[in-house]
Design a protein around this motif. Structure first.
Motif, PDB file in Angstrom:
ATOM      1  N   LYS A 264      70.166  37.843  38.203  1.00 23.18           N
ATOM      2  CA  LYS A 264      71.310  38.297  39.001  1.00 23.18           C
ATOM      3  C   LYS A 264      72.499  37.352  38.817  1.00 23.18           C
ATOM      4  CE  LYS A 264      71.276  38.265  43.692  1.00 23.18           C
ATOM      5  NZ  LYS A 264      70.777  38.695  45.007  1.00 23.18           N
ATOM      6  N   TYR A 265      72.222  36.079  38.980  1.00 24.29           N
ATOM      7  CA  TYR A 265      73.336  35.130  38.900  1.00 24.29           C
ATOM      8  C   TYR A 265      73.751  34.830  37.459  1.00 24.29           C
ATOM      9  CZ  TYR A 265      72.033  34.749  43.764  1.00 24.29           C
ATOM     10  OH  TYR A 265      71.736  35.066  45.062  1.00 24.29           O
ATOM     11  N   LYS A 267      74.235  37.183  35.420  1.00 23.67           N
ATOM     12  CA  LYS A 267      75.291  38.188  35.214  1.00 23.67           C
ATOM     13  C   LYS A 267      76.621  37.697  35.786  1.00 23.67           C
ATOM     14  CE  LYS A 267      72.277  42.231  35.171  1.00 23.67           C
ATOM     15  NZ  LYS A 267      71.886  43.455  35.897  1.00 23.67           N
ATOM     16  N   GLU A 268      76.545  36.931  36.840  1.00 24.13           N
ATOM     17  CA  GLU A 268      77.768  36.339  37.386  1.00 24.13           C
ATOM     18  C   GLU A 268      78.391  35.398  36.350  1.00 24.13           C
ATOM     19  OE1 GLU A 268      77.070  34.198  40.994  1.00 24.13           O
ATOM     20  OE2 GLU A 268      79.155  33.580  41.213  1.00 24.13           O
ATOM     21  N   ALA A 271      80.288  37.420  33.902  1.00 20.59           N
ATOM     22  CA  ALA A 271      81.593  37.835  34.446  1.00 20.59           C
ATOM     23  C   ALA A 271      82.593  36.683  34.393  1.00 20.59           C
ATOM     24  CB  ALA A 271      81.427  38.341  35.878  1.00 20.59           C
ATOM     25  N   LEU A 272      82.176  35.524  34.865  1.00 21.68           N
ATOM     26  CA  LEU A 272      83.076  34.359  34.855  1.00 21.68           C
ATOM     27  C   LEU A 272      83.450  33.970  33.417  1.00 21.68           C
ATOM     28  CD1 LEU A 272      84.236  32.438  37.145  1.00 21.68           C
ATOM     29  CD2 LEU A 272      82.521  34.050  37.934  1.00 21.68           C
ATOM     30  N   LEU A 337      87.354  38.056  41.676  1.00 20.87           N
ATOM     31  CA  LEU A 337      86.113  37.271  41.767  1.00 20.87           C
ATOM     32  C   LEU A 337      86.092  36.411  43.031  1.00 20.87           C
ATOM     33  CD1 LEU A 337      85.885  36.141  38.031  1.00 20.87           C
ATOM     34  CD2 LEU A 337      84.496  37.888  39.140  1.00 20.87           C
ATOM     35  N   THR A 340      85.188  38.657  47.011  1.00 19.77           N
ATOM     36  CA  THR A 340      83.988  39.489  46.865  1.00 19.77           C
ATOM     37  C   THR A 340      83.803  40.427  48.055  1.00 19.77           C
ATOM     38  OG1 THR A 340      82.718  37.665  47.768  1.00 19.77           O
ATOM     39  CG2 THR A 340      82.776  37.856  45.384  1.00 19.77           C
ATOM     40  N   PRO A 345      80.043  41.827  44.776  1.00 15.40           N
ATOM     41  CA  PRO A 345      79.550  40.540  44.274  1.00 15.40           C
ATOM     42  C   PRO A 345      79.957  40.281  42.824  1.00 15.40           C
ATOM     43  CG  PRO A 345      77.769  42.119  44.437  1.00 15.40           C
ATOM     44  CD  PRO A 345      78.959  42.771  45.069  1.00 15.40           C
ATOM     45  N   ARG A 346      80.093  39.002  42.503  1.00 14.68           N
ATOM     46  CA  ARG A 346      80.513  38.630  41.143  1.00 14.68           C
ATOM     47  C   ARG A 346      79.481  39.027  40.107  1.00 14.68           C
ATOM     48  NH1 ARG A 346      82.840  33.963  44.031  1.00 14.68           N
ATOM     49  NH2 ARG A 346      80.811  32.962  44.005  1.00 14.68           N
ATOM     50  N   TRP A 347      78.245  39.213  40.533  1.00 18.87           N
ATOM     51  CA  TRP A 347      77.199  39.602  39.590  1.00 18.87           C
ATOM     52  C   TRP A 347      77.029  41.125  39.540  1.00 18.87           C
ATOM     53  CZ3 TRP A 347      76.583  36.461  43.853  1.00 18.87           C
ATOM     54  CH2 TRP A 347      76.057  37.063  45.006  1.00 18.87           C
ATOM     55  N   VAL A 352      81.306  42.752  36.426  1.00 18.08           N
ATOM     56  CA  VAL A 352      80.877  42.336  35.080  1.00 18.08           C
ATOM     57  C   VAL A 352      81.564  43.219  34.036  1.00 18.08           C
ATOM     58  CG1 VAL A 352      78.920  42.165  33.497  1.00 18.08           C
ATOM     59  CG2 VAL A 352      78.671  41.380  35.860  1.00 18.08           C
TER      60      VAL A 352
END
Lengths: 422, 405
Positions: A264-265, A267-268, A271-272, A337, A340, A345-347, A352
């Motif tokens: 999950k994170y 994927k964050e 995105a970042l 980002l 949220t 969520p960022r993830w 994404v």
């Protein structure tokens, strides 16, 4: 006279620390990097010119500590509502001088994102790794070890491949993870890394999200070997190389969060990574603008500055328009980002995919803009003295990383058109 | 299948010698350059200079288009335009920067030694250099950086030309040149625009001062440096092109060389991309890149750019090779065509090689895979042509009688 600060930023949602931080980084760029950067290509192995500038920015000024909680010696930015917007500004300013330094700087924080940023702070790991970054005035580097010899984009293409191609394995043996595998290309490898975040599978061939593991490995752990840096088209400040993990043992808590949560994170992080790629490109383009402004003002054609030629002015307009749009899009993406509560969520799938779209768009435009700028310089376009060719070489690398262009296209199309198989 | 078979050109224009030469040069590229560059990278001393010596001296390309009477092989007719395309495609496939050096040399030779129009004084003066078996005839052209504004000025007095330029930026090889071809203003014509000339200056001429070599995007065989001409003297006969049409003739040949060199780089890019597309598998799909519709469409576009670029370049070669049909190389229509073809082909290369790199991701920009060098070098060829926006003024003047400058 216009300057880069005339390109629009959305003033109402800049970080309260924006102005002082930006001033510090810009002065650093102007004094420590820009006077030396034309010799960086030949310094890609030794970093004799590059390392002192990194030491000042990250060690002395403390930019490598920004994400860690303040009681651990950090700046506490991981708990800030302006985390992404501030990061965007920093990456843009560093990349104005050198986007290779921009990515090396950003990637120090990239794996730490998983453990230092709300709402998923892993306090135990923050305490474990804070001394590496917060107790020194020398630059320290972290890296995300993702890409493997059999394919880079496949690792990042989680929605389709779901981790099934990962060949680096992590096996629990008592209270330790035993890691084996071979990674390629991470930023801040090539011999400089202090702390790796390693993408592993706990069950080879599995596409179960629970089997995706993100495990921290200090670079001095027995069994870790870093190869020498690769030679590339540009970005000499970003060292990349092979890393081998041979029966590397780390404590069980070094896994970032655990089954399901690691993916999950992760994927964050994707995105970042895309959002900051917009910042790297946008920062480099600001310097393309500065150098081009100087050239077309000083160079005369038919008795007038080159910029006063109507057809040249048309190209200058195209270049300025793209830089303006990219900057607005980049800050908007960073704001999404940070908020949220409004954008999810960022993830999440939406952020994404949208960050992929912004990166994909930005890089295409950046290559076009920089190519046109080189062309306006005539034969000087390929000379290092004018710096634009450096940005052109560096920007191509920004365009190609994170799985290359086609993965970006696939993810954007998948989200906006509800594709099921691409 | 070789690129000769897969990317069409008009084979009937090629002589047996052209085909044979291209085959030899392909072997030179494979053995002397491509096989060794993983180890030697872009080393001038270890890789490029020895390869150039083979090419220029042993294979003899510096003598190829030079008159037999002056120590050359005697292929100094307009027909050589087609030969030049066939040769440069193969040379550039091995190393694009060497192809640029050959293009510069042949462009200068074209205006001093063309059959029936030989400048005997110039041929005599440079016979030893271009006919040499052991000295590289590195040629540096000093051309306008911005369309029709020469960097140098020439003055004729007492039977000699005096050339002046401060810190001029040569097209290539300012540091190594054995001869400079300097396009100057001041030829003394009363016709506006016609007061230009090309002076061939031996590098040993007094008053030539080379600056410090500078760093560049690529083109490693080209060691360039700013050059100043402080009343550098040349005998009157070393004015090898006088007037706009003559100067444009040299530029048309140069643009043909740039286009052919770009096509050669595209051949190399095609080979690299083909290997990638044949072997690399998209794991989530279980397909090779060439069998995935998204990536195969990128590969298709690369092939389209190469095919069209080659056809255009061969056509331009044919036009310059047949002045009896199409007029002299420097005639405005032919010059504009040459400029258009060179710009179109180099812009195509930027798109095609950039697209190939995007598909290969990190392998696209890793030196090890070699693709990125062709990307850097073809972009350099493009900027050598000057700003595209200014070139378009030439097109507009020819096709629309525009007076925009």
């Amino acid at each position: 006279m216009r300057t880069i600060d005339d390109f629009t930023r959305p003033l109402e949602y800049l970080s309260p620390m924006d102005a002082p931080l930006r001033k510090v980084v810009r002065e650093w760029a102007d004094n420590e990097v820009i006077p030396h950067r034309r010799k960086f290509d030949e310094d890609y192995e030794e970093h004799k010119l590059i390392e002192p500038a990194f030491d000042k920015l990250m060690g002395e000024y403390g930019m490598q500590r920004v994400l860690f909680p303040s009681d651990l010696g950090g700046w506490g930015m991981g708990g800030s509502n302006y985390f992404a917007t501030a990061a965007y500004m920093l990456c843009e300013e560093v990349s104005r001088a050198d986007s290779g330094m921009g990515v090396a700087f950003a990637v120090v924080h990239w794996p730490l994102l998983l453990i230092c940023v709300e709402p998923h702070v892993n306090r135990e790991l923050c305490e474990e790794f804070a001394p590496i970054f917060c107790s020194t005035t020398k630059a320290r580097f972290a890296a995300n070890a993702m890409t493997e010899p059999q394919g880079g984009a496949d690792i990042e293409n989680m929605d389709i491949v779901r981790g099934s191609t990962i060949q680096t394995t992590a096996v629990l043996d008592g209270d330790e993870w035993v890691i084996n595998g071979h990674k390629l290309w991470p930023t801040n490898s090539g011999g400089v890394c202090d702390l790796f975040g390693v993408v592993c599978t706990t069950r080879a061939g599995s596409n179960d999200p629970d089997d995706f593991a993100f495990i921290f490995v200090p670079a001095d752990t027995p069994g870790v070997t870093q190869g020498p840096p690769y030679q590339k088209a540009g970005m000499a400040a970003d060292k990349n190389g092979d890393i081998w993990f041979e029966n590397v043992r780390v404590p069980r808590p070094y896994r970032a969060h655990g089954p399901g949560e690691d993916l999950k994170y992760f994927k964050e992080m994707v995105a970042l990574g895309n959002t900051m790629s917009v910042a790297f490109a946008g920062g480099a383009l600001l310097n393309v603008y500065e150098r081009l402004y100087e050239f077309v003002t000083e160079t005369t054609y038919k008795g007038q500055p080159l910029k006063e030629h109507d057809a040249v002015a048309g190209v200058l307009a195209d270049i300025a328009t793209d830089i303006e749009v990219i900057r607005v899009v980049g800050y908007q993406n960073a704001r999404m980002l940070d908020r949220t509560d409004l954008y999810g969520p960022r993830w999440g799938e939406e952020l994404v995919a949208k960050s992929r779209a912004y990166k994909y768009y930005t890089c295409d435009r950046a290559m076009d803009v920089t190519g046109k700028a080189m062309n306006l310089l005539s034969n000087y376009g390929a000379d290092r003295d004018w710096d634009i060719e450096k940005h052109w070489r560096d920007l191509k690398i920004v365009q190609l990383w994170l799985g290359g262009k086609q993965l970006g296209q696939a993810e954007v199309a998948r989200f906006f058109f509800d594709l099921e198989t691409v | 299948m070789s690129e000769h078979e897969i990317f069409p050109c008009m084979y009937e224009w090629l002589t047996d010698m052209d085909v044979s030469l291209a085959g030899n040069l392909r072997r030179w590229a494979d053995n002397e350059v491509m096989a060794r560059r993983l180890e030697l990278k872009e080393s001038y001393e270890q890789l490029l200079e020895p390869a150039m010596r083979q090419l220029f001296l042993e294979i003899g390309l510096q003598r190829l288009l030079w008159p037999e009477k002056y120590g050359g092989d005697g292929h100094n007719s307009p027909k050589a335009a087609v030969t030049m395309v066939a040769a440069l495609e193969q040379v550039s496939r091995g190393d694009t920067s060497i192809a640029l050096l050959l293009s510069s040399m042949w462009a200068l030779q074209s205006c001093m030694a063309m059959e029936g129009k030989e400048n005997h004084e110039a041929c005599e003066a440079f016979a030893e250099l271009f006919g040499s078996q052991d000295t590289l005839a590195i040629t540096s052209l000093v051309l306008p950086l911005f369309r029709d504004e020469p960097q140098a000025r020439a003055k004729l007095a007492k039977g000699a030309w005096s050339v002046e330029a401060k810190s001029a930026r040569p097209l290539a090889s300012g540091a190594d040149a054995a001869v400079f071809g300097v396009l100057c203003s001041g030829a003394g014509s009363d016709i506006p625009g016609d007061e230009v000339c090309v002076i061939a200056l031996p590098a040993a001429a007094k008053g030539i001062k080379r600056g410090k070599p500078f760093l560049k995007t690529g083109m490693a065989a080209d060691r360039n440096a700013p050059v100043s001409f402080d009343k550098a003297k040349a005998p009157e006969g070393l004015c090898v092109a006088r007037g706009l049409e003559a100067c444009r003739g040299m530029l048309s040949w140069l643009y043909l060389g740039v286009a052919a060199s770009t096509v050669g780089a595209l051949f190399a890019a095609y080979e690299i991309l083909k290997e990638w597309g044949d072997n690399r598998v998209i794991k989530g799909k279980g397909q090779t890149f060439k069998n995935n519709p998204l990536t195969s469409s990128v590969m298709a576009e690369v092939a389209r750019e190469i095919s069209v670029s080659r056809m255009l370049t061969c056509d331009l070669g044919r036009v310059l090779s047949e002045p009896g049909i199409y007029g002299p190389a420097g005639e405005e229509g032919n010059f504009v065509l040459a400029e258009m073809v060179a710009n179109t082909v180099t812009l195509s290369a930027e798109k095609a090689i950039g697209g190939a790199m995007e598909m290969m991701a990190s392998a696209g920009y890793a030196t090890e895979w070699n693709l990125e060098r062709y990307w850097r070098d073809t972009k350099t060829l493009q900027v050598c042509l000057g700003p595209y926006e200014l070139a378009k003024m030439d097109y507009a003047r020819y096709f629309y009688q525009s007076e925009a400058r």
